[in-house]
Write a protein that holds these residues in place. Structure first.
Motif, PDB file in Angstrom:
ATOM      1  N   ILE A 404       1.341  -2.685  -5.003  1.00 53.57           N
ATOM      2  CA  ILE A 404       0.040  -2.020  -5.075  1.00 53.57           C
ATOM      3  C   ILE A 404      -1.014  -2.926  -4.441  1.00 53.57           C
ATOM      4  N   GLN A 405      -1.646  -2.457  -3.380  1.00 56.28           N
ATOM      5  CA  GLN A 405      -2.697  -3.230  -2.713  1.00 56.28           C
ATOM      6  C   GLN A 405      -3.989  -3.056  -3.508  1.00 56.28           C
ATOM      7  N   LYS A 426       5.504  13.855 -16.808  1.00 58.67           N
ATOM      8  CA  LYS A 426       5.381  15.004 -15.916  1.00 58.67           C
ATOM      9  C   LYS A 426       5.746  14.590 -14.489  1.00 58.67           C
ATOM     10  N   PRO A 427       6.412  15.464 -13.759  1.00 60.77           N
ATOM     11  CA  PRO A 427       6.731  15.136 -12.365  1.00 60.77           C
ATOM     12  C   PRO A 427       5.471  15.131 -11.509  1.00 60.77           C
ATOM     13  N   ILE A 428       5.482  14.359 -10.456  1.00 57.90           N
ATOM     14  CA  ILE A 428       4.361  14.333  -9.525  1.00 57.90           C
ATOM     15  C   ILE A 428       4.927  14.224  -8.114  1.00 57.90           C
ATOM     16  N   THR A 429       4.442  15.056  -7.215  1.00 55.88           N
ATOM     17  CA  THR A 429       4.929  15.043  -5.841  1.00 55.88           C
ATOM     18  C   THR A 429       4.056  14.120  -4.993  1.00 55.88           C
ATOM     19  N   VAL A 430       4.587  13.712  -3.859  1.00 59.61           N
ATOM     20  CA  VAL A 430       3.829  12.808  -2.995  1.00 59.61           C
ATOM     21  C   VAL A 430       2.567  13.487  -2.472  1.00 59.61           C
ATOM     22  N   SER A 454      -3.608   3.268   4.856  1.00 55.50           N
ATOM     23  CA  SER A 454      -3.674   3.497   3.405  1.00 55.50           C
ATOM     24  C   SER A 454      -2.702   4.588   2.985  1.00 55.50           C
ATOM     25  N   SER A 455      -2.642   5.657   3.785  1.00 52.65           N
ATOM     26  CA  SER A 455      -1.713   6.749   3.479  1.00 52.65           C
ATOM     27  C   SER A 455      -0.274   6.248   3.512  1.00 52.65           C
ATOM     28  N   HIS A 456       0.040   5.417   4.491  1.00 49.15           N
ATOM     29  CA  HIS A 456       1.395   4.871   4.586  1.00 49.15           C
ATOM     30  C   HIS A 456       1.711   4.008   3.366  1.00 49.15           C
ATOM     31  N   ARG A 457       0.761   3.183   2.932  1.00 50.42           N
ATOM     32  CA  ARG A 457       0.978   2.338   1.756  1.00 50.42           C
ATOM     33  C   ARG A 457       1.225   3.182   0.504  1.00 50.42           C
ATOM     34  N   ILE A 458       0.491   4.278   0.371  1.00 52.78           N
ATOM     35  CA  ILE A 458       0.661   5.142  -0.802  1.00 52.78           C
ATOM     36  C   ILE A 458       2.041   5.794  -0.779  1.00 52.78           C
ATOM     37  N   ILE A 459       2.462   6.259   0.396  1.00 49.59           N
ATOM     38  CA  ILE A 459       3.792   6.880   0.505  1.00 49.59           C
ATOM     39  C   ILE A 459       4.875   5.856   0.181  1.00 49.59           C
ATOM     40  N   MET A 460       4.727   4.621   0.685  1.00 46.88           N
ATOM     41  CA  MET A 460       5.710   3.573   0.398  1.00 46.88           C
ATOM     42  C   MET A 460       5.719   3.216  -1.092  1.00 46.88           C
ATOM     43  N   LEU A 461       4.528   3.219  -1.729  1.00 43.78           N
ATOM     44  CA  LEU A 461       4.446   2.959  -3.170  1.00 43.78           C
ATOM     45  C   LEU A 461       5.154   4.062  -3.947  1.00 43.78           C
TER      46      LEU A 461
END
Length: 466
Positions: A404-405, A426-430, A454-461
């Protein structure tokens, strides 16, 4: 609580490793000395084995290399799994490949193998990630372990292995290509940049400013490489720079080139020898300067003699001093509590915020003279942002270890959403934590590089936590 937080005896944490008579072989030398190459040849011969990498990019590289030479290999990182063997229908067989290329934090300490290769072993002194190298050295259940890195860590490894009653064999390597210091800098003149040069600077803003200046003043196209750039993009940029007919003759990069990229560099040029580390501007360490400078020159190419210099003449003395002074011996290795220890410790503090539990663990932990506790600063800061979310300790631990940055508000907000979903079962989708515009849309055209990263970092997280 004192007993649970006692970190003095990490060699006792994995009995399976102690039951093996492990053979420890070190391959030490400077950059461009062939030390890792020798260890990987041994891995190629093994019936079973693992390569542990400091970077996802490098794990990818070894995964591809092993499969290319006909040695089935799987890839394991925090974000993805790839497999080297598939059936006739293209379905992967996870158990067929006996070699695994992995990022070091994802090391499997339960799987016994014949050969293990641990790259950049001097990283065991890193205050943030060093625990993973120490854990691999002490607890890997491998018959033969090959450690690749700098000579500065040899004596410390011997002392640690004395605790496990294991002998250490040391192989020293000399640099295969010559490295020369050019004592005349470029004196700020980008027109002196030539084909095969790599200019090193330390922020994304500077990287693109330097790239623009070089292209305007010389007509040479520049590839770029820096830490926030996704590994796949860094690899693509490296290929453009390495290919002689690609048209990209210069590389502008951060200190991310110090590890994990095979680059055909004629000359390293330091735009500066100082960088902002998140709190203060500091001069690069001796190890960093040497490692980056050592990327110049490659044996068996047109750049067999590497060169290094600076953009500003005032930085030449610092660089000259760094290259001349012997490397400082590393005398302590980072250590970190296991998740089981933290969970057991937290039981003694019912109702306390998890960030407070971590602070108390750090304060009460005991360490031997050979080890120091890995910094809990980021772990505590991460724990604080999800303290108010109801969640069992066992589910909090993956979050405090996640990439987490914390300086990026978008990444932090996404992490809190994911933690909230886990806490509520609860499930959560990307798509609920990051919005990626449709390809070719006007919204996509207006995205800046910072938002894309930032979007790439969130997807990788998301992939890491999944």
């Amino acid at each position: 609580m004192r007993e649970v937080s006692d970190l003095r005896f990490p060699t006792e944490w994995n009995p399976a490793a102690r039951l093996l008579k492990r053979k420890i072989i070190m391959h030490v030398g400077p950059t461009n000395s062939g030390k890792t190459y020798s260890a990987l040849l041994r891995l190629q011969e093994a019936d079973s084995g693992v390569y542990l990498s400091p970077l996802r990019l490098l794990a990818h590289e070894i995964f591809e290399r092993m499969n290319k030479v006909g040695k089935p290999c799987n890839l394991v990182t925090g974000e993805e799994r790839r497999y080297g063997v598939h059936d006739v229908n293209g379905i992967p067989d996870p158990l067929a490949a006996k070699i695994v290329s992995s990022t070091i934090e994802m090391a499997n300490l339960d799987r016994k193998v014949d050969i293990a290769v641990v790259d950049e072993i001097q990283m065991l002194a890193d205050p943030d990630r060093g625990w993973a190298w120490t854990q691999a050295l002490v607890n890997l259940p491998a018959k033969e372990i090959h450690l690749c890195g700098e000579p500065t860590v040899v004596e410390l490894v011997k002392k640690i292995c004395a605790l496990t009653n294991e002998e250490v064999i040391v192989n020293h390597y000399d640099r295969l290509s010559k490295l020369e210091l050019q004592e005349e800098s470029l004196r700020g003149n980008f027109k002196k940049i030539q084909k095969g040069d790599c200019v090193v600077t330390f922020s994304r803003k500077n990287i693109f400013a330097v790239k623009k200046a070089i292209e305007e003043e010389t007509g040479l196209l520049c590839a770029v490489a820096y830490g926030s750039l996704p590994p796949e993009s860094r690899s693509s940029q490296a290929r453009l720079f390495n290919e002689p007919d690609s048209g990209y003759d210069v590389l502008v990069a951060s200190d991310a080139i110090g590890m994990g990229l095979n680059l055909n560099i004629r000359r390293i040029i330091f735009e500066a020898v100082e960088k902002y580390d998140g709190s203060v501007v500091r001069t690069l360490s001796l190890t960093q300067l040497k490692q980056i400078a050592g990327r110049a020159g490659r044996f068996g190419t047109d750049y067999a003699v590497g060169q290094v210099t600076t953009l500003a003449q005032g930085d030449i003395p610092t660089l000259k001093r760094a290259l001349a002074i012997p490397m400082i011996e590393i005398n302590r290795a980072a250590i970190q509590a296991t998740p089981e220890m933290i969970e057991e410790f937290s039981v003694q503090m019912p109702g306390a915020p998890f960030s407070h539990v971590l602070r108390m663990f750090e304060m009460m932990s005991r360490n031997s003279p050979l080890f120091f506790p890995a910094l809990y600063r980021n772990m505590i800061a991460t724990a604080e942002i999800i303290d108010k979310i109801e969640m069992p300790v066992r589910e909090r631990i993956p979050f405090i270890a996640a990439p987490i940055q914390l300086r990026n508000p978008a990444v932090v907000d996404a992490a809190v959403k994911m933690a909230g979903a886990v806490g509520a079962s609860k499930p959560i989708t990307v798509d609920e934590v990051v919005h990626v515009p449709a390809e070719g849309s006007r919204e996509e055209e207006n995205l800046d590089l910072g938002k894309l990263e930032s979007s790439h970092r969130i997807i990788m997280l998301y992939l890491w936590l999944r």
